[in-house]
Design a protein around this motif. Structure first.
Motif, PDB file in Angstrom:
ATOM      1  N   GLY A  77       0.274  -1.027  -0.157  1.00  0.00           N
ATOM      2  CA  GLY A  77      -0.567   0.113  -0.009  1.00  0.00           C
ATOM      3  C   GLY A  77       0.983   1.840  -0.028  1.00  0.00           C
ATOM      4  O   GLY A  77       1.937   1.203   0.306  1.00  0.00           O
ATOM      5  N   GLY A  78       0.280   2.080  -0.279  1.00  0.00           N
ATOM      6  CA  GLY A  78       0.936   3.505  -0.935  1.00  0.00           C
ATOM      7  C   GLY A  78       2.370   3.195  -1.538  1.00  0.00           C
ATOM      8  O   GLY A  78       1.677   2.977  -2.824  1.00  0.00           O
ATOM      9  N   HIS A  79       2.942   4.708  -1.546  1.00  0.00           N
ATOM     10  CA  HIS A  79       3.715   5.307  -2.814  1.00  0.00           C
ATOM     11  C   HIS A  79       4.788   3.953  -2.864  1.00  0.00           C
ATOM     12  O   HIS A  79       5.254   2.920  -2.385  1.00  0.00           O
ATOM     13  CB  HIS A  79       4.139   6.425  -2.392  1.00  0.00           C
ATOM     14  N   ALA A 112       8.458  -6.184   2.527  1.00  0.00           N
ATOM     15  CA  ALA A 112       7.212  -5.578   2.741  1.00  0.00           C
ATOM     16  C   ALA A 112       6.306  -5.911   1.047  1.00  0.00           C
ATOM     17  O   ALA A 112       7.339  -5.466   0.176  1.00  0.00           O
ATOM     18  CB  ALA A 112       8.165  -3.755   2.570  1.00  0.00           C
ATOM     19  N   GLY A 113       5.167  -5.713   2.033  1.00  0.00           N
ATOM     20  CA  GLY A 113       3.461  -6.055   0.589  1.00  0.00           C
ATOM     21  C   GLY A 113       3.348  -6.723   0.433  1.00  0.00           C
ATOM     22  O   GLY A 113       4.079  -8.236   0.935  1.00  0.00           O
ATOM     23  N   GLY A 114       2.040  -6.278   1.186  1.00  0.00           N
ATOM     24  CA  GLY A 114       1.184  -8.108   1.479  1.00  0.00           C
ATOM     25  C   GLY A 114       1.156  -8.858   2.292  1.00  0.00           C
ATOM     26  O   GLY A 114       0.670  -9.940   2.453  1.00  0.00           O
ATOM     27  N   ILE A 115       1.762  -8.033   3.594  1.00  0.00           N
ATOM     28  CA  ILE A 115       2.465  -9.208   5.137  1.00  0.00           C
ATOM     29  C   ILE A 115       0.995  -8.983   6.168  1.00  0.00           C
ATOM     30  O   ILE A 115       1.311  -7.581   6.257  1.00  0.00           O
ATOM     31  CB  ILE A 115       4.072  -9.027   4.846  1.00  0.00           C
ATOM     32  N   MET A 116       0.453  -9.517   6.258  1.00  0.00           N
ATOM     33  CA  MET A 116      -1.012  -9.489   6.979  1.00  0.00           C
ATOM     34  C   MET A 116      -0.821  -9.429   8.541  1.00  0.00           C
ATOM     35  O   MET A 116      -1.416  -9.413   9.229  1.00  0.00           O
ATOM     36  CB  MET A 116      -2.248  -9.384   5.649  1.00  0.00           C
ATOM     37  N   VAL A 132      10.232  -7.695   8.538  1.00  0.00           N
ATOM     38  CA  VAL A 132       9.593  -7.253   7.827  1.00  0.00           C
ATOM     39  C   VAL A 132       8.311  -5.652   8.006  1.00  0.00           C
ATOM     40  O   VAL A 132       9.213  -4.959   9.141  1.00  0.00           O
ATOM     41  CB  VAL A 132       7.294  -8.469   7.636  1.00  0.00           C
ATOM     42  N   GLN A 133       7.650  -5.421   6.661  1.00  0.00           N
ATOM     43  CA  GLN A 133       7.520  -3.740   7.413  1.00  0.00           C
ATOM     44  C   GLN A 133       5.932  -4.365   6.736  1.00  0.00           C
ATOM     45  O   GLN A 133       5.856  -4.206   5.940  1.00  0.00           O
ATOM     46  CB  GLN A 133       7.957  -2.799   6.207  1.00  0.00           C
ATOM     47  N   MET A 134       5.310  -4.078   7.710  1.00  0.00           N
ATOM     48  CA  MET A 134       3.275  -3.797   7.740  1.00  0.00           C
ATOM     49  C   MET A 134       2.954  -2.755   7.655  1.00  0.00           C
ATOM     50  O   MET A 134       3.293  -1.901   8.443  1.00  0.00           O
ATOM     51  CB  MET A 134       3.212  -4.626   7.954  1.00  0.00           C
ATOM     52  N   GLY A 135       2.337  -2.229   7.245  1.00  0.00           N
ATOM     53  CA  GLY A 135       2.101  -1.165   6.896  1.00  0.00           C
ATOM     54  C   GLY A 135       0.269  -1.434   6.636  1.00  0.00           C
ATOM     55  O   GLY A 135      -1.000  -0.567   8.013  1.00  0.00           O
ATOM     56  N   THR A 136      -0.531  -2.128   5.505  1.00  0.00           N
ATOM     57  CA  THR A 136      -1.763  -1.893   5.674  1.00  0.00           C
ATOM     58  C   THR A 136      -2.591  -3.010   6.669  1.00  0.00           C
ATOM     59  O   THR A 136      -2.912  -2.205   7.251  1.00  0.00           O
ATOM     60  CB  THR A 136      -2.404  -2.435   4.155  1.00  0.00           C
ATOM     61  N   VAL A 149     -14.198   6.823   6.930  1.00  0.00           N
ATOM     62  CA  VAL A 149     -14.960   5.949   5.752  1.00  0.00           C
ATOM     63  C   VAL A 149     -13.680   5.844   5.185  1.00  0.00           C
ATOM     64  O   VAL A 149     -13.842   4.817   4.003  1.00  0.00           O
ATOM     65  CB  VAL A 149     -15.209   7.896   4.784  1.00  0.00           C
ATOM     66  N   TYR A 150     -12.110   5.900   5.690  1.00  0.00           N
ATOM     67  CA  TYR A 150     -10.688   5.216   4.978  1.00  0.00           C
ATOM     68  C   TYR A 150     -11.001   3.596   5.835  1.00  0.00           C
ATOM     69  O   TYR A 150     -11.046   2.816   5.703  1.00  0.00           O
ATOM     70  CB  TYR A 150      -9.866   6.680   5.064  1.00  0.00           C
ATOM     71  N   ARG A 151     -11.232   4.196   6.881  1.00  0.00           N
ATOM     72  CA  ARG A 151     -11.306   2.696   7.720  1.00  0.00           C
ATOM     73  C   ARG A 151     -12.347   2.127   7.525  1.00  0.00           C
ATOM     74  O   ARG A 151     -11.758   0.565   6.831  1.00  0.00           O
ATOM     75  CB  ARG A 151     -11.284   3.118   9.404  1.00  0.00           C
ATOM     76  N   TRP A 220      -4.958   5.529   0.363  1.00  0.00           N
ATOM     77  CA  TRP A 220      -3.767   4.112   0.285  1.00  0.00           C
ATOM     78  C   TRP A 220      -3.778   2.965   1.397  1.00  0.00           C
ATOM     79  O   TRP A 220      -4.156   2.882   2.218  1.00  0.00           O
ATOM     80  CB  TRP A 220      -2.480   4.954  -0.030  1.00  0.00           C
ATOM     81  N   ALA A 221      -3.839   2.123   0.328  1.00  0.00           N
ATOM     82  CA  ALA A 221      -3.567   0.566   0.757  1.00  0.00           C
ATOM     83  C   ALA A 221      -3.526  -0.681   0.131  1.00  0.00           C
ATOM     84  O   ALA A 221      -3.757   0.171  -1.282  1.00  0.00           O
ATOM     85  CB  ALA A 221      -5.253   0.731   0.729  1.00  0.00           C
ATOM     86  N   GLY A 222      -2.759  -1.274   0.860  1.00  0.00           N
ATOM     87  CA  GLY A 222      -2.323  -2.534  -0.218  1.00  0.00           C
ATOM     88  C   GLY A 222      -3.304  -4.034  -0.996  1.00  0.00           C
ATOM     89  O   GLY A 222      -4.651  -4.101  -0.350  1.00  0.00           O
TER      90      GLY A 222
HETATM   91  C1  LIG Z   1      -1.232   4.251   4.386  1.00  0.00           C
HETATM   92  C2  LIG Z   1       0.293   3.790   3.764  1.00  0.00           C
HETATM   93  C3  LIG Z   1       1.159   5.160   3.906  1.00  0.00           C
HETATM   94  C4  LIG Z   1       2.662   4.837   3.787  1.00  0.00           C
HETATM   95  N1  LIG Z   1       3.476   6.031   4.189  1.00  0.00           N
HETATM   96  C5  LIG Z   1       4.669   5.857   4.574  1.00  0.00           C
HETATM   97  C6  LIG Z   1       5.309   7.336   4.163  1.00  0.00           C
HETATM   98  O1  LIG Z   1       5.121   7.427   4.180  1.00  0.00           O
HETATM   99  N2  LIG Z   1       7.134   6.104   4.075  1.00  0.00           N
HETATM  100  C7  LIG Z   1       7.034   5.264   3.655  1.00  0.00           C
HETATM  101  O2  LIG Z   1       8.392   4.634   3.216  1.00  0.00           O
HETATM  102  N3  LIG Z   1       6.040   4.051   3.557  1.00  0.00           N
HETATM  103  C8  LIG Z   1       5.338   4.593   3.513  1.00  0.00           C
HETATM  104  N4  LIG Z   1       3.610   3.693   3.483  1.00  0.00           N
HETATM  105  C9  LIG Z   1       5.121   2.303   3.225  1.00  0.00           C
HETATM  106  C10 LIG Z   1       5.069   1.232   3.588  1.00  0.00           C
HETATM  107  O3  LIG Z   1       6.338   1.500   4.085  1.00  0.00           O
HETATM  108  C11 LIG Z   1       5.235  -0.465   2.943  1.00  0.00           C
HETATM  109  O4  LIG Z   1       5.681  -0.172   1.992  1.00  0.00           O
HETATM  110  C12 LIG Z   1       4.086  -0.511   2.715  1.00  0.00           C
HETATM  111  O5  LIG Z   1       3.022  -0.464   3.721  1.00  0.00           O
HETATM  112  C13 LIG Z   1       3.939  -3.158   2.822  1.00  0.00           C
HETATM  113  O6  LIG Z   1       3.073  -3.101   2.012  1.00  0.00           O
HETATM  114  P1  LIG Z   1       1.747  -3.591   2.934  1.00  0.00           P
HETATM  115  O7  LIG Z   1       0.984  -1.577   3.009  1.00  0.00           O
HETATM  116  O8  LIG Z   1       1.134  -4.787   2.308  1.00  0.00           O
HETATM  117  O9  LIG Z   1       1.617  -3.974   4.769  1.00  0.00           O
HETATM  118  C14 LIG Z   1       2.532   3.898   3.475  1.00  0.00           C
HETATM  119  C15 LIG Z   1       1.977   2.470   3.305  1.00  0.00           C
HETATM  120  C16 LIG Z   1       1.094   2.734   4.058  1.00  0.00           C
HETATM  121  C17 LIG Z   1      -0.341   1.158   3.452  1.00  0.00           C
END
Ligand SMILES: Cc1cc2nc3c(=O)[nH]c(=O)nc-3n(C[C@H](O)[C@H](O)[C@H](O)COP(=O)(O)O)c2cc1C
Length: 254
Positions: A77-79, A112-116, A132-136, A149-151, A220-222
């Motif tokens: 998710g995200g950039h 990072a990516g898709g790890i939930m 691992v790095q988990m965002g979503t 609304v995003y949640r 933004w979400a993965g």
């Molecule tokens: C809402 C959102 C915001 C994010 N903002 C950043 C950021 O500011 N800097 C950054 O390095 N990665 C950012 N990321 C990406 C995460 O570091 C990471 O690559 C990603 O979340 C991992 O995949 P996942 O979303 O499937 O867990 C963001 C991810 C999300 C979902």
């Protein structure tokens, strides 16, 4: 018509504060930090992480002095953190990317990516990651101050509901599909370069969310969003730890 304005202060101002505060970990996206900045981080005893989306990017980061590589798969998710090639060339899935980067560099790799959940963590370790790095996974946690609304969109999201798009910020990022993405797909020539598009569009995205409409909100979400759970972050981590032990135990039986 709003004018583009800087979203954050100048890099040097932010960086100086972080150095003064002796922040132990610096993580960079969109390419390596300036060599001098990496030297200054190392001088205070801190470490540098940076995102790679290809093996070549990972090698470039290590040559620049980065201590830990974040291997960002296309599910994330995200950039997109892609910096050395066009983003389409950096769309490699986590399962393919992590072992190739792990083989190519001698520093630790964070997947990072898709790890939930624990299944994803165990898989990442098997692929050669050290972490691992988990965002979503944390988007639905109540501590997160994303608009309601995003949640709700995250909690309703299915595996096919996200897409990589430049329309919110001017840089490719994975987001939940909505009306803004659909309508801007036919108006790509009107998307401004990053970060002007985000600066100009922010008012629209925020207003949409404030009015409880997902139509023009940036969400933004993965690709793993369907697995997100609305648990407090501490409980979610505790659950993941317990499940990690169960998953590893079940694998050892076979
Ligand atoms: C809402 C959102 C915001 C994010 N903002 C950043 C950021 O500011 N800097 C950054 O390095 N990665 C950012 N990321 C990406 C995460 O570091 C990471 O690559 C990603 O979340 C991992 O995949 P996942 O979303 O499937 O867990 C963001 C991810 C999300 C979902």
């Amino acid at each position: 018509m709003p004018e583009p304005i800087p979203i954050l202060g100048p890099f040097v101002d932010q960086f100086t504060v972080l150095l003064e505060e002796k922040i132990p970990v610096f993580s960079f996206h969109f390419g390596p930090a300036p060599i001098e900045a990496i030297r200054e981080i190392h001088a205070i005893g801190s470490i540098v992480l940076a995102t790679a989306t290809t093996t070549n990017e990972a090698k470039t980061l290590v040559e620049a002095g980065v201590d830990v590589i974040i291997a960002q798969g296309f599910e994330a998710g995200g950039h997109r953190g892609t910096f050395a090639v066009s983003y389409e060339h950096g769309l490699i899935g986590t399962a393919a990317l992590v072992p190739q980067i792990a083989d190519a560099v001698s520093v630790p790799v964070v997947a990072a990516g898709g790890i939930m959940d624990a299944r994803g963590i165990v898989a990442a370790f098997a692929l050669g990651a050290s972490g691992v790095q988990m965002g979503t996974a944390f988007l639905a946690c109540p501590e997160n101050n994303i608009p309601e609304v995003y949640r709700q969109a995250v909690l309703k999201c299915k595996d096919e509901d996200t897409v990589i798009t430049e329309v919110f910020s001017g840089k490719p990022a994975r987001a939940i599909r909505n009306r803004f993405i659909r309508e801007m797909e036919n108006n790509r020539d009107k998307v401004l370069p990053f970060p002007a598009q985000m600066s100009i569009g922010r008012f629209l995205y925020q207003t949409s969310a404030q009015q409880s409409s997902p139509d023009f909100a940036s969400m933004w979400a993965g690709q793993g969003a369907a697995l997100a759970e609305a648990l407090p972050a501490g409980e979610l981590i505790e659950k993941i730890i317990q499940e990690f032990l169960a998953v590893t135990a079940s694998l050892q039986l076979k």
